[in-house]
Design an enzyme around this catalytic site. Structure first.
Site, PDB file in Angstrom:
ATOM      1  N   ASP B 197       0.883  -1.159   0.000  1.00 38.55           N
ATOM      2  CA  ASP B 197       0.000   0.000   0.000  1.00 38.55           C
ATOM      3  C   ASP B 197       0.926   1.215   0.000  1.00 38.55           C
ATOM      4  O   ASP B 197       1.504   1.573   1.029  1.00 38.55           O
ATOM      5  CB  ASP B 197      -0.887  -0.041   1.254  1.00 38.55           C
ATOM      6  CG  ASP B 197      -1.655   1.255   1.466  1.00 38.55           C
ATOM      7  OD1 ASP B 197      -1.541   2.168   0.618  1.00 38.55           O
ATOM      8  OD2 ASP B 197      -2.368   1.352   2.478  1.00 38.55           O
ATOM      9  N   GLN B 200       0.925   6.428   1.068  1.00 38.98           N
ATOM     10  CA  GLN B 200       1.731   7.443   1.746  1.00 38.98           C
ATOM     11  C   GLN B 200       3.150   7.485   1.185  1.00 38.98           C
ATOM     12  O   GLN B 200       3.720   8.546   0.995  1.00 38.98           O
ATOM     13  CB  GLN B 200       1.782   7.155   3.252  1.00 38.98           C
ATOM     14  CG  GLN B 200       0.447   7.218   3.960  1.00 38.98           C
ATOM     15  CD  GLN B 200      -0.155   8.610   3.973  1.00 38.98           C
ATOM     16  OE1 GLN B 200       0.549   9.618   3.873  1.00 38.98           O
ATOM     17  NE2 GLN B 200      -1.468   8.692   4.078  1.00 38.98           N
ATOM     18  N   LYS B 223      -2.607  11.935  -2.912  1.00 40.01           N
ATOM     19  CA  LYS B 223      -1.591  12.040  -1.853  1.00 40.01           C
ATOM     20  C   LYS B 223      -0.275  12.541  -2.445  1.00 40.01           C
ATOM     21  O   LYS B 223       0.671  12.817  -1.737  1.00 40.01           O
ATOM     22  CB  LYS B 223      -1.327  10.676  -1.213  1.00 40.01           C
ATOM     23  CG  LYS B 223      -2.553   9.907  -0.780  1.00 40.01           C
ATOM     24  CD  LYS B 223      -2.956  10.211   0.628  1.00 40.01           C
ATOM     25  CE  LYS B 223      -3.960   9.174   1.108  1.00 40.01           C
ATOM     26  NZ  LYS B 223      -4.696   9.652   2.285  1.00 40.01           N
TER      27      LYS B 223
END
Lengths: 120, 405
Positions: B197, B200, B223
């Protein structure tokens, strides 16, 4: 900081919540959580002859959640069940003396929702 | 500290909030967009808007070229091939794509999937559903109080029945970055695949999927200074080829009869329906902007800011910080609490001072339970964050403690 939301009355209820604790015997009670932050409120009521004769709340929450629930307990004590059932978010706004705005509505109305759940 | 980008590149940061200077410290939730991204999207809408891959006319060809050009930019950004880049709505959809298409074809009863304790709900709940459906086991690697994956436990949980390790590249709470290359090597020895993932991670450090040696990477443009509503699933080509489609419809097919259909080539096999072309164009412009800054510089800038903020925060009485206290070990995100102030109250009081921070469970409820807190406050940084933003935030926290005392 002069901030309507964090004015003296709200902070006072936050730091010294009224009727905070539990009732040994209640006739109505409910528990609700704010899934956004994990805040939780339990409200207990003792109703006799159609009147709220005792009330208590417990849980954990931010200043707005706590103050609003605390003010609500003061507002319903001694009131008729019919009147309590009619309470709306507008009444909570009046108690708080301020409109909290969309981001904090869940906090302000958690106590009210718990109350309505108890009497539903 | 030299700033890597000009704050003036980000029009929204010029806003006044409640009459105050705007200090946006919630970039881990969504980053702001530089003017080059806004312009690229505006230009697409004004001049090139047409459906992609369909029209036999000039502007459709332009739209297709811009859409596919964006794919090439994102591919280059993570050192991948363009046909391994599948556009999705966001990282969440990318993870769900893998859970549905790859997961339903590969996970059987008795298999296990490994996640960590600090996963965002988006990299936890899809695996919970899959494991429940297939009677597979979801194994959870603990993290330390500082947000480090306990590698010894990971090794213990990893077996020949492990089919997938799904791990966050950078925790959205601690900012910690598990050693993905080490995780991938261990997993591959057991023939397990690794999904990262990267929601971030990719906005804050250089990412090279070849060097990391992982199998799937999920990204969200918003993001990474890009728009909302567009993300990417990167996967190794052979995996994408073997996977059945996820969503079915137009553009993902080669030939359709009333009873059957055959699939389009990669990556279009996974892109059913009209895509978010304008979003992809914005995403492409965002990675161009990041590439120009240089991801190494971005990392250095954010690390310096994090060190500065950690030092300042530690000087405030009653502040607890969750996660590493060394900026080297984390990205630009700091979860914290101030004693006696609920994070929601703190966020409201800071907002009044023009400071936007996050408060809540950060879509990581299991982690909050571990800390024994309901929620935390969180400040997070990006390329446009300055020391002045942090100073403004620190001053606002000090003020808030006075109000609530």
């Amino acid at each position: 900081m002069t901030d309507a939301l964090y004015k003296a009355t709200i902070l006072d209820h936050h730091k010294h919540p009224r009727h905070f604790g539990t009732l040994k015997r209640s006739t109505h009670e409910a528990h609700l959580e704010n899934t956004l932050c994990g805040d939780e409120v339990t409200m207990q009521f003792k109703v006799e002859k159609g009147k709220v004769i005792d009330v208590a709340f417990s849980g954990r929450g931010c200043a707005i959640t706590t103050a609003a629930a605390s003010m609500l307990t003061e507002a319903v004590l001694g009131k008729s069940l019919a009147a309590v059932k009619k309470l709306t978010s507008k009444d909570v706004d009046k108690l708080l003396g301020v409109k909290v705005g969309p981001a904090r509505e869940k906090c302000a109305y958690l106590g009210l929702e718990t109350l309505h759940k108890a009497f539903s | 500290m030299t700033d890597v980008s000009k704050k003036s590149d980000f029009p929204i940061l010029k806003r006044r909030i409640h009459g105050k200077r705007f200090a946006y410290l919630d970039s881990a939730a969504t980053a702001q967009r530089p003017v080059v991204v806004l312009k690229a999207m505006d230009e697409f809408q004004r001049k090139h808007n047409a459906n992609t891959h369909r029209g036999i006319y000039l502007i459709s060809e332009e739209a297709t070229a811009l859409y596919e050009g964006a794919r090439q930019k994102v591919a280059a950004f993570i050192h991948a091939q363009p046909n391994e880049i599948v556009f999705t709505r966001n990282a969440t959809e990318a993870i769900n794509l893998v859970a549905y298409a790859w997961g339903r074809a590969n996970i059987v009863t008795g298999d296990n999937i490994i996640v960590t304790e600090m996963e965002h709900h988006s990299n936890l709940v899809p695996w919970q559903l899959l494991c429940k459906e297939r009677k597979a086991e979801l194994r959870v690697v603990p993290v330390t109080d500082e947000g480090a994956v306990v590698m010894k436990e990971f090794t213990k949980l990893l077996t020949h029945r492990t089919k997938l390790v799904a791990v966050s590249g950078m925790s959205n709470v601690f900012g910690t970055m598990p050693d993905l290359a080490v995780i991938a090597r261990s997993a591959h020895r057991k023939n397990a695949l690794v999904l990262v993932d990267g929601a971030q991670l990719a906005a804050h450090v250089p990412v090279d999927v070849k060097k990391l040696g992982v199998d799937f990477l999920a990204l969200s443009a918003h993001k990474m200074l890009g728009p909302m509503g567009i993300g990417v699933l990167w996967a190794k080509r052979e995996l994408l080829e073997a996977m059945p489609p996820f969503l079915a419809g137009g553009d993902m097919i080669r030939e359709v009869s009333l009873q059957t259909a055959t699939w389009n080539d990669l990556p279009w096999k996974f892109e059913a329906g009209t895509p978010n072309a304008v979003g992809a164009v914005g995403f492409g412009a965002a990675v161009d902007y990041l590439t120009k800054l240089g991801m190494g510089s971005v990392r250095r800038h954010e690390m310096a800011l994090t060190a500065y903020a950690l030092k300042k925060l530690r000087h405030i009485k009653g502040v607890s910080i969750y996660g590493p206290t060394s900026a080297r070990l984390k990205g630009g995100v700091i979860a914290f609490n101030v004693q006696g102030i609920h994070p929601h109250d703190l966020a409201t009081l800071l907002d009044r001072e023009g400071v936007a921070i996050r408060s809540g469970h950060h879509c990581a409820q299991p982690l909050m339970q571990k800390f024994g807190v309901m929620a935390t406050a969180r400040m997070s940084f990006s390329v446009y964050t300055t020391k002045q933003d942090i100073d403004q935030c620190i001053a606002a926290i000090a003020k808030a403690t006075k109000v609530m005392a």
